[in-house]
Design a protein around this motif. Sequence first.
Motif, PDB file in Angstrom:
ATOM      1  N   ASP A   1       4.881 -10.878  -5.028  1.00  0.00           N
ATOM      2  CA  ASP A   1       4.765  -9.968  -4.061  1.00  0.00           C
ATOM      3  C   ASP A   1       5.080  -8.359  -5.429  1.00  0.00           C
ATOM      4  O   ASP A   1       5.029  -7.010  -4.548  1.00  0.00           O
ATOM      5  CB  ASP A   1       6.116  -9.344  -3.649  1.00  0.00           C
ATOM      6  CG  ASP A   1       6.006 -10.885  -2.584  1.00  0.00           C
ATOM      7  OD1 ASP A   1       5.358 -11.883  -2.224  1.00  0.00           O
ATOM      8  OD2 ASP A   1       7.563 -10.689  -1.415  1.00  0.00           O
ATOM      9  N   LEU A   2       5.681  -8.801  -6.168  1.00  0.00           N
ATOM     10  CA  LEU A   2       5.229  -7.220  -6.853  1.00  0.00           C
ATOM     11  C   LEU A   2       4.286  -6.936  -7.199  1.00  0.00           C
ATOM     12  O   LEU A   2       4.305  -5.637  -7.100  1.00  0.00           O
ATOM     13  CB  LEU A   2       5.780  -7.706  -8.708  1.00  0.00           C
ATOM     14  CG  LEU A   2       7.138  -8.410  -8.753  1.00  0.00           C
ATOM     15  CD1 LEU A   2       7.129  -8.772  -9.897  1.00  0.00           C
ATOM     16  CD2 LEU A   2       8.428  -6.924  -8.330  1.00  0.00           C
ATOM     17  N   PHE A   3       3.279  -7.579  -7.175  1.00  0.00           N
ATOM     18  CA  PHE A   3       1.642  -6.757  -7.467  1.00  0.00           C
ATOM     19  C   PHE A   3       1.432  -6.697  -6.036  1.00  0.00           C
ATOM     20  O   PHE A   3       0.508  -5.687  -6.528  1.00  0.00           O
ATOM     21  CB  PHE A   3       0.779  -7.785  -7.975  1.00  0.00           C
ATOM     22  CG  PHE A   3      -0.683  -7.679  -7.919  1.00  0.00           C
ATOM     23  CD1 PHE A   3      -0.887  -6.437  -9.041  1.00  0.00           C
ATOM     24  CD2 PHE A   3      -1.667  -7.247  -7.331  1.00  0.00           C
ATOM     25  CE1 PHE A   3      -2.044  -6.193  -9.558  1.00  0.00           C
ATOM     26  CE2 PHE A   3      -3.213  -6.567  -7.943  1.00  0.00           C
ATOM     27  CZ  PHE A   3      -3.139  -6.256  -8.315  1.00  0.00           C
ATOM     28  N   THR A   4       1.548  -6.909  -5.422  1.00  0.00           N
ATOM     29  CA  THR A   4       1.722  -5.926  -3.683  1.00  0.00           C
ATOM     30  C   THR A   4       1.945  -5.061  -3.955  1.00  0.00           C
ATOM     31  O   THR A   4       1.501  -3.321  -3.067  1.00  0.00           O
ATOM     32  CB  THR A   4       1.173  -6.791  -2.562  1.00  0.00           C
ATOM     33  OG1 THR A   4       2.992  -7.795  -2.615  1.00  0.00           O
ATOM     34  CG2 THR A   4       0.491  -7.613  -2.636  1.00  0.00           C
ATOM     35  N   GLU A   5       2.997  -4.401  -4.389  1.00  0.00           N
ATOM     36  CA  GLU A   5       4.191  -3.452  -4.407  1.00  0.00           C
ATOM     37  C   GLU A   5       3.508  -2.762  -4.970  1.00  0.00           C
ATOM     38  O   GLU A   5       3.529  -1.541  -4.560  1.00  0.00           O
ATOM     39  CB  GLU A   5       6.000  -3.998  -4.476  1.00  0.00           C
ATOM     40  CG  GLU A   5       6.119  -4.389  -3.658  1.00  0.00           C
ATOM     41  CD  GLU A   5       6.267  -3.870  -2.324  1.00  0.00           C
ATOM     42  OE1 GLU A   5       6.658  -2.556  -2.793  1.00  0.00           O
ATOM     43  OE2 GLU A   5       6.245  -4.197  -1.127  1.00  0.00           O
ATOM     44  N   ALA A   6       3.151  -2.418  -6.060  1.00  0.00           N
ATOM     45  CA  ALA A   6       2.580  -1.968  -7.179  1.00  0.00           C
ATOM     46  C   ALA A   6       1.431  -1.785  -6.689  1.00  0.00           C
ATOM     47  O   ALA A   6       0.630  -0.137  -6.612  1.00  0.00           O
ATOM     48  CB  ALA A   6       2.311  -3.136  -8.725  1.00  0.00           C
ATOM     49  N   VAL A   7       0.348  -2.191  -5.855  1.00  0.00           N
ATOM     50  CA  VAL A   7      -0.686  -1.524  -4.855  1.00  0.00           C
ATOM     51  C   VAL A   7      -0.208  -0.866  -4.387  1.00  0.00           C
ATOM     52  O   VAL A   7      -1.231   0.522  -4.125  1.00  0.00           O
ATOM     53  CB  VAL A   7      -1.938  -2.781  -4.501  1.00  0.00           C
ATOM     54  CG1 VAL A   7      -3.330  -2.188  -3.812  1.00  0.00           C
ATOM     55  CG2 VAL A   7      -2.189  -3.627  -6.078  1.00  0.00           C
ATOM     56  N   LYS A   8       1.016  -1.186  -3.205  1.00  0.00           N
ATOM     57  CA  LYS A   8       1.208  -0.115  -2.455  1.00  0.00           C
ATOM     58  C   LYS A   8       1.560   1.017  -2.920  1.00  0.00           C
ATOM     59  O   LYS A   8       1.333   2.271  -2.062  1.00  0.00           O
ATOM     60  CB  LYS A   8       2.478  -0.785  -1.124  1.00  0.00           C
ATOM     61  CG  LYS A   8       1.746  -1.705   0.363  1.00  0.00           C
ATOM     62  CD  LYS A   8       3.570  -1.935   0.446  1.00  0.00           C
ATOM     63  CE  LYS A   8       2.743  -3.481   1.006  1.00  0.00           C
ATOM     64  NZ  LYS A   8       4.227  -4.484   1.415  1.00  0.00           N
ATOM     65  N   ILE A   9       2.647   0.882  -3.990  1.00  0.00           N
ATOM     66  CA  ILE A   9       2.962   2.463  -4.658  1.00  0.00           C
ATOM     67  C   ILE A   9       1.374   3.350  -5.451  1.00  0.00           C
ATOM     68  O   ILE A   9       1.703   3.973  -4.798  1.00  0.00           O
ATOM     69  CB  ILE A   9       4.113   2.002  -6.105  1.00  0.00           C
ATOM     70  CG1 ILE A   9       5.076   1.381  -5.051  1.00  0.00           C
ATOM     71  CG2 ILE A   9       4.608   3.066  -6.289  1.00  0.00           C
ATOM     72  CD1 ILE A   9       5.851   1.004  -6.214  1.00  0.00           C
ATOM     73  N   LEU A  10       0.504   2.769  -5.389  1.00  0.00           N
ATOM     74  CA  LEU A  10      -0.904   3.832  -5.992  1.00  0.00           C
ATOM     75  C   LEU A  10      -1.376   4.497  -4.974  1.00  0.00           C
ATOM     76  O   LEU A  10      -1.355   4.706  -4.588  1.00  0.00           O
ATOM     77  CB  LEU A  10      -1.168   2.358  -6.875  1.00  0.00           C
ATOM     78  CG  LEU A  10      -2.541   3.056  -7.872  1.00  0.00           C
ATOM     79  CD1 LEU A  10      -1.810   4.006  -8.763  1.00  0.00           C
ATOM     80  CD2 LEU A  10      -3.111   2.696  -8.858  1.00  0.00           C
ATOM     81  N   GLU A  11      -1.222   2.913  -3.730  1.00  0.00           N
ATOM     82  CA  GLU A  11      -1.644   3.592  -2.347  1.00  0.00           C
ATOM     83  C   GLU A  11      -0.761   5.271  -1.989  1.00  0.00           C
ATOM     84  O   GLU A  11      -1.356   5.773  -1.614  1.00  0.00           O
ATOM     85  CB  GLU A  11      -2.108   2.765  -1.615  1.00  0.00           C
ATOM     86  CG  GLU A  11      -3.323   1.480  -1.317  1.00  0.00           C
ATOM     87  CD  GLU A  11      -2.966   1.096   0.024  1.00  0.00           C
ATOM     88  OE1 GLU A  11      -4.141   0.819   0.779  1.00  0.00           O
ATOM     89  OE2 GLU A  11      -2.094  -0.144  -0.847  1.00  0.00           O
ATOM     90  N   ASP A  12       0.004   5.026  -2.078  1.00  0.00           N
ATOM     91  CA  ASP A  12       1.185   5.952  -1.132  1.00  0.00           C
ATOM     92  C   ASP A  12       0.706   7.343  -2.029  1.00  0.00           C
ATOM     93  O   ASP A  12       0.912   8.362  -1.344  1.00  0.00           O
ATOM     94  CB  ASP A  12       2.629   5.398  -2.155  1.00  0.00           C
ATOM     95  CG  ASP A  12       2.798   4.551  -0.831  1.00  0.00           C
ATOM     96  OD1 ASP A  12       2.431   4.590   0.296  1.00  0.00           O
ATOM     97  OD2 ASP A  12       4.113   4.520  -1.031  1.00  0.00           O
ATOM     98  N   LYS A  13       0.543   6.966  -3.885  1.00  0.00           N
ATOM     99  CA  LYS A  13       0.544   8.365  -4.220  1.00  0.00           C
ATOM    100  C   LYS A  13      -1.218   8.917  -4.043  1.00  0.00           C
ATOM    101  O   LYS A  13      -1.116  10.173  -3.970  1.00  0.00           O
ATOM    102  CB  LYS A  13       0.579   7.480  -6.081  1.00  0.00           C
ATOM    103  CG  LYS A  13       1.571   7.447  -6.003  1.00  0.00           C
ATOM    104  CD  LYS A  13       1.237   7.421  -8.176  1.00  0.00           C
ATOM    105  CE  LYS A  13       2.895   6.998  -8.802  1.00  0.00           C
ATOM    106  NZ  LYS A  13       2.697   7.581  -9.820  1.00  0.00           N
TER     107      LYS A  13
END
Lengths: 368, 73
Positions: free
Chosen positions: A347-359
Amino acid sequence: MKKVSFMDMPDVPKGQLPEHLELQRTRVFCGSDAPTHSEGIQYSGAYASMGIDNSLRLDSFCKKFRVEVIQLTEDEIEFDMIGIDASLANAFRRILIAEVPTMAIEKVLMVNNTSVIADEVLAHRLGLIPLDVDPRSFEYFSGNDSPNERNTIVFKLDVSCKKGARITVKSDQLKWLPNGSELEMTTPNPSAKPKSYTLFTCSQASLPEFSDKPIGPKHQDIIISKLGPGQAIELEVHAIKGIGKTHAKWSPVATAWYRMLPEVVLLKEIEGKQAEELVQKCPVNVFQEIEDIGKGKKKAVVANPRACTLCRECIRGEGWEELVAVRRVKDHFIFRIESTGALPPEDLFTEAVKILEDKCDRLISELS
Amino acid sequence: MNAPDRQLHRDPNVLFAGYKLPHPLQYKILLRVQTTSQSSPMQAYNQAINDLDKELEILKNAFEKVITSQIYI
């Protein structure tokens, strides 16, 4: 003699880069003195003079990209990401360490502390305790709003040591207060109704996210302090949501790191005594000796290149660099995430990808 | 910042792309993009970010697919 362009020579493949250039493009060469060709070649026209287009588009990324999970446990994951660039891999690593939010103790209200450990040191120790709570069910606490059940978790710690005893205070003695703070603010006006430090409208225990899973520290056996005879600690702590950039206690990972896939190639047949020497040379047993049936001699093979730490012990010494090549694959990343427990590592990794997508989304909307 | 920069380099219409951080303590980045007449810096940058966004989407889906198949073996 007729002049021939090198691109038309028989040993150069049509429409592709010559072998040595292709190797330089996709591999880092680990020579005995220093690594070479370590830069990634991104420029679209890098090979334009040879009529080869190096521009990369989305469809080629889709075709090449692959994920393989090597190991997945409760708090660790190791996986291979094939077909991405170092810049992206590093972005994920940095986001995992510094920008994925978790909950951590931020405020400590000290009522009584007669232990040997000073207030500020104790508060710091409490802050570093990982909490077993999903940060996605909470909001950020900003200076203007009051602490409520959506942004604050309250614990209390109340321990004392009897005369003639010695006790160790561990993290399991932190008691979750789902109804908020039990302490009252002191007001200058004694007749006014005393105010609590938090304004919970309902009990956190009644919220669906926490009703079946009470909030507490991830590990029950973290030593907070030791108490001597007659000493006591009484305090209340408020945990809020935050990111690792502000303070490392909010970092959701113990560590997150990646390495490129090592590649070990034998450039010539290595047989007999030399094979034995090579197997002996490697401290992590990358090589293996096998019986070559045809010749009746022993020969060395690369058995486990993944274990290679690139110590370059195998290419040390006269002549060895011509026999063995140690390289790294530039677009193959072995990623390892060790979670501190708030979220499972995948889940941490998918969260990280989501944060980059948000950016990315934020950039797009701000540009247009 | 490396990621959008790399994405810009992949665009055949981009002649130059680079960024610098004038001071490490200031959250300010200068990005320079130069393109051919077929494109404009703004267009190239927009496309780079869009591509990156899509790339991440694909990456996330691929990762989630592998993870769910791992869990339900």
